[in-house]
Motif scaffolding. Structure first.
Motif, PDB file in Angstrom:
ATOM      1  N   SER A  69     -12.863  11.231  30.680  1.00 54.13           N
ATOM      2  CA  SER A  69     -14.244  11.417  30.242  1.00 54.13           C
ATOM      3  C   SER A  69     -14.324  12.200  28.928  1.00 54.13           C
ATOM      4  CB  SER A  69     -15.033  12.159  31.319  1.00 54.13           C
ATOM      5  OG  SER A  69     -14.578  13.494  31.405  1.00 54.13           O
ATOM      6  N   GLY A  71     -16.213  14.720  28.275  1.00 57.86           N
ATOM      7  CA  GLY A  71     -16.238  16.149  28.558  1.00 57.86           C
ATOM      8  C   GLY A  71     -14.857  16.732  28.794  1.00 57.86           C
ATOM      9  N   SER A 111     -10.593  17.570  35.181  1.00 62.66           N
ATOM     10  CA  SER A 111     -11.833  17.802  34.440  1.00 62.66           C
ATOM     11  C   SER A 111     -12.678  16.534  34.354  1.00 62.66           C
ATOM     12  CB  SER A 111     -11.530  18.314  33.034  1.00 62.66           C
ATOM     13  OG  SER A 111     -10.932  19.586  33.102  1.00 62.66           O
ATOM     14  N   SER A 112     -12.039  15.402  34.197  1.00 67.03           N
ATOM     15  CA  SER A 112     -12.755  14.123  34.147  1.00 67.03           C
ATOM     16  C   SER A 112     -13.453  13.884  35.482  1.00 67.03           C
ATOM     17  CB  SER A 112     -11.781  12.997  33.823  1.00 67.03           C
ATOM     18  OG  SER A 112     -12.463  11.763  33.684  1.00 67.03           O
ATOM     19  N   GLU A 115     -16.475  16.164  35.776  1.00 65.50           N
ATOM     20  CA  GLU A 115     -17.584  15.728  34.938  1.00 65.50           C
ATOM     21  C   GLU A 115     -18.314  14.526  35.553  1.00 65.50           C
ATOM     22  OE1 GLU A 115     -18.786  14.133  30.524  1.00 65.50           O
ATOM     23  OE2 GLU A 115     -16.681  14.535  30.918  1.00 65.50           O
TER      24      GLU A 115
END
Length: 118
Positions: A69, A71, A111-112, A115
């Motif tokens: 992602s 982000g 983290s993906s 998000e």
């Protein structure tokens, strides 16, 4: 354009010098996203949760890429840069000379997922 049935098929068709890198990225994504399902979408291997691809990877003629992602890329921009890697809005490129670290693959995948709220 080739069609791939699974991740093994994709990696076998990739340039030989990149196959070990792709296997390593696949292994790290599987560890970081243990409940994700391996899928082929748009002729690229990825890891999906529900109907959403959380992370994917690919090989090209001169480099490989890890796709997550926007982000996740933004959040880990300093880590990517300090590793000497290049990033676009949704991907990080790497080569045999400049591979992507296992820990960075893990951070980006997690983290993906966060998000995408999966």
């Amino acid at each position: 354009m080739p069609r791939f049935s699974d991740h093994d098929d994709y990696i076998a068709a990739a340039p030989e010098q990149f196959r070990p890198l792709l296997e390593q990225v696949r292994k790290q994504l599987a560890r970081a996203l243990p409940d994700a399902e391996e899928r082929i979408m748009y002729d690229m291997p990825g890891f999906a949760i529900g109907g959403s691809i959380v992370a994917g990877y690919a090989a090209f003629s001169k480099q490989c890429g890890l796709y997550v992602s926007k982000g996740a890329i933004a959040l880990h921009e300093k880590d990517i840069t300090s590793a000497g890697l290049k990033a676009s809005k949704t991907g990080v490129t790497f080569t045999t000379r400049q591979p992507i670290a296992d820990e960075l693959v893990k951070k980006l995948a997690i983290s993906s997922r966060k998000e995408l709220q999966l």
